[in-house]
Design a protein around this motif. Structure first.
Motif, PDB file in Angstrom:
ATOM      1  N   ASP B  62      -6.214 -10.567  -6.754  1.00  0.00           N
ATOM      2  CA  ASP B  62      -6.094  -9.017  -6.034  1.00  0.00           C
ATOM      3  C   ASP B  62      -6.336  -8.104  -7.583  1.00  0.00           C
ATOM      4  O   ASP B  62      -6.097  -9.251  -9.258  1.00  0.00           O
ATOM      5  CB  ASP B  62      -4.641  -8.625  -5.942  1.00  0.00           C
ATOM      6  N   ALA B  63      -5.924  -6.984  -7.721  1.00  0.00           N
ATOM      7  CA  ALA B  63      -6.506  -5.901  -8.561  1.00  0.00           C
ATOM      8  C   ALA B  63      -5.140  -5.227  -8.428  1.00  0.00           C
ATOM      9  O   ALA B  63      -5.020  -4.815  -7.869  1.00  0.00           O
ATOM     10  CB  ALA B  63      -7.396  -5.461  -9.225  1.00  0.00           C
ATOM     11  N   TYR B  64      -4.133  -4.814 -10.034  1.00  0.00           N
ATOM     12  CA  TYR B  64      -3.378  -3.211  -9.746  1.00  0.00           C
ATOM     13  C   TYR B  64      -3.514  -2.548 -10.761  1.00  0.00           C
ATOM     14  O   TYR B  64      -3.346  -3.047 -12.306  1.00  0.00           O
ATOM     15  CB  TYR B  64      -1.671  -3.874  -9.875  1.00  0.00           C
ATOM     16  N   VAL B  73      -5.344  -4.684 -14.207  1.00  0.00           N
ATOM     17  CA  VAL B  73      -4.867  -6.660 -14.169  1.00  0.00           C
ATOM     18  C   VAL B  73      -5.446  -6.943 -12.972  1.00  0.00           C
ATOM     19  O   VAL B  73      -5.241  -6.173 -12.373  1.00  0.00           O
ATOM     20  CB  VAL B  73      -3.194  -6.922 -14.041  1.00  0.00           C
ATOM     21  N   LEU B  74      -6.150  -8.121 -12.999  1.00  0.00           N
ATOM     22  CA  LEU B  74      -6.657  -8.624 -12.040  1.00  0.00           C
ATOM     23  C   LEU B  74      -6.280 -10.301 -11.848  1.00  0.00           C
ATOM     24  O   LEU B  74      -5.793 -10.781 -13.394  1.00  0.00           O
ATOM     25  CB  LEU B  74      -8.027  -8.971 -12.349  1.00  0.00           C
ATOM     26  N   ILE B  75      -6.297 -10.660 -10.610  1.00  0.00           N
ATOM     27  CA  ILE B  75      -5.134 -11.554 -10.487  1.00  0.00           C
ATOM     28  C   ILE B  75      -5.407 -12.618 -10.015  1.00  0.00           C
ATOM     29  O   ILE B  75      -6.254 -12.118  -8.920  1.00  0.00           O
ATOM     30  CB  ILE B  75      -3.515 -11.714 -10.654  1.00  0.00           C
ATOM     31  N   THR B  94       1.097 -11.871  -4.893  1.00  0.00           N
ATOM     32  CA  THR B  94      -0.235 -11.641  -5.739  1.00  0.00           C
ATOM     33  C   THR B  94      -0.098 -10.119  -5.900  1.00  0.00           C
ATOM     34  O   THR B  94      -0.049 -10.151  -6.957  1.00  0.00           O
ATOM     35  CB  THR B  94      -0.755 -12.068  -4.504  1.00  0.00           C
ATOM     36  N   ARG B  95       0.414  -8.532  -4.905  1.00  0.00           N
ATOM     37  CA  ARG B  95       0.270  -8.148  -5.655  1.00  0.00           C
ATOM     38  C   ARG B  95       1.303  -7.534  -6.446  1.00  0.00           C
ATOM     39  O   ARG B  95       1.172  -6.916  -7.402  1.00  0.00           O
ATOM     40  CB  ARG B  95       0.376  -7.047  -4.231  1.00  0.00           C
ATOM     41  N   ALA B  98       0.479  -8.910  -9.452  1.00  0.00           N
ATOM     42  CA  ALA B  98      -0.279  -8.488 -10.989  1.00  0.00           C
ATOM     43  C   ALA B  98       0.213  -6.904 -11.341  1.00  0.00           C
ATOM     44  O   ALA B  98       0.411  -6.398 -11.958  1.00  0.00           O
ATOM     45  CB  ALA B  98      -1.242  -7.767 -10.012  1.00  0.00           C
ATOM     46  N   PHE B 190      -4.843 -14.283 -14.798  1.00  0.00           N
ATOM     47  CA  PHE B 190      -5.087 -13.241 -15.075  1.00  0.00           C
ATOM     48  C   PHE B 190      -5.273 -12.596 -16.324  1.00  0.00           C
ATOM     49  O   PHE B 190      -6.128 -13.392 -17.038  1.00  0.00           O
ATOM     50  CB  PHE B 190      -3.384 -12.521 -14.562  1.00  0.00           C
ATOM     51  N   ARG B 192      -5.690  -8.844 -18.250  1.00  0.00           N
ATOM     52  CA  ARG B 192      -4.554  -7.609 -18.158  1.00  0.00           C
ATOM     53  C   ARG B 192      -5.761  -6.248 -19.439  1.00  0.00           C
ATOM     54  O   ARG B 192      -5.725  -7.178 -20.371  1.00  0.00           O
ATOM     55  CB  ARG B 192      -3.324  -7.309 -18.924  1.00  0.00           C
TER      56      ARG B 192
END
Lengths: 198, 198
Positions: B62-64, B73-75, B94-95, B98, B190, B192
């Motif tokens: 997931d990404a935020y 961020v990608l995690i 997960t969210r 992130a 992750f 960042r």
């Protein structure tokens, strides 16, 4: 027509252009800031050749996650000014590049980023594939070079064919926007995660 | 009550549990697959202690991206089965992780991931800060250890206080879901990105 220092300051803040450049653009636009921005962008367009060395320290970070959340990409694309970073065209480029990486799985931004050991290993594999073929060394060398070009076109984002139009290279997408914006634009970095591939 | 091979197959596909485990769960649930899943999850819960070593090769990416697109961020968070990966609780964890990385800027998942050279450098800095203080070496060593703990709590995601509740450590969020799901769950990796920080 008198151009005030305040107008120049505002225009500089919005575009990152030099003071004299802003003054000239404001004169041409008769003090209208929006028109002066257009003047600067047109001027930038004409000076493109000199731009690629300029610092690209602004930009956008964007992410794309494939439906199903098994593949995701984070990307940073840089430009020179916040002004360009906030244009819809720049956001669109960034998004398309993220989708490109998700779909086509690049490993590096450009060929210079591929470690020398990996290139050497690829060369070895190609040479081994052709062992026993009775061809002159110069020809073999050319075939290896050709295979290496194909390898770069697979693993380097900028050299990949664009997923939405394979007659276009990804690099051309970027160049097109550089020409339109009159600013240096570059892919800073990306990360691609896929479940089960570490 | 007869359990068919087809029912067992379906339950295995949904949960990743072993054949005999599925057969037993289906018997207990009188052939109802949804109830059998609950049976398996309860059983999983009881066996928690043995879980942390199990392969966590499923999960979610997931990404935020913070509004403004300057930080993203990608995690990847892993679990053992696609069944758990597709639960809303797992997606929520997960969210939240992130967002945690985006806001609190972790650099590593866990303290074991911090390179030895970096730890050595931190120790040096702390020792230098206390130079000239007339304290016994054993006390100085303890102070350095204490500062190092603080450093880990800053740079390691799992040791950070949770951004939404600083009385909770991020590790506790993960552990809580491990207990609820009865599966090994771990933060895989992750990335960042922040504009201007390469």
């Amino acid at each position: 027509m008198t151009i005030t220092a305040e107008q120049v300051r505002q225009l500089r803040e919005k575009t990152g252009a030099g003071m004299m450049e802003c003054k000239k653009a404001l004169s041409e636009a008769q003090g209208d800031i929006e028109k002066a921005i257009d003047v600067l962008r047109r001027a930038g367009n004409e000076r493109m050749a000199g731009r690629t060395g300029r610092a690209a320290s602004e930009g956008l970070v964007d992410a794309y996650v494939h439906p199903g959340n098994r593949v995701g990409v984070l990307i940073e694309v840089n430009c020179e000014t916040d002004f360009v970073a906030r244009t819809p065209e720049f956001a669109e480029l960034t998004r398309n590049l993220a989708m490109q990486v998700a779909a086509a799985g690049a490993e590096y931004v450009r060929r210079e980023d591929v470690p020398a050991e990996r290139v050497a290993k690829e060369r070895e594999i190609y040479a081994a594939q052709m062992e026993g073929q009775k061809k002159p060394p110069a020809i073999l060398e050319k075939i290896v070079d050709g295979k290496l070009e194909k390898f770069y076109a697979e693993v380097c984002l900028l050299e990949q064919p664009y997923i939405r139009d394979d007659k276009v290279k990804v690099r051309d997408l970027v160049t097109k926007l550089v020409q339109k914006m009159g600013e240096n634009i570059k892919v800073g970095r990306f990360a691609r995660f896929e479940i089960g591939q570490d």
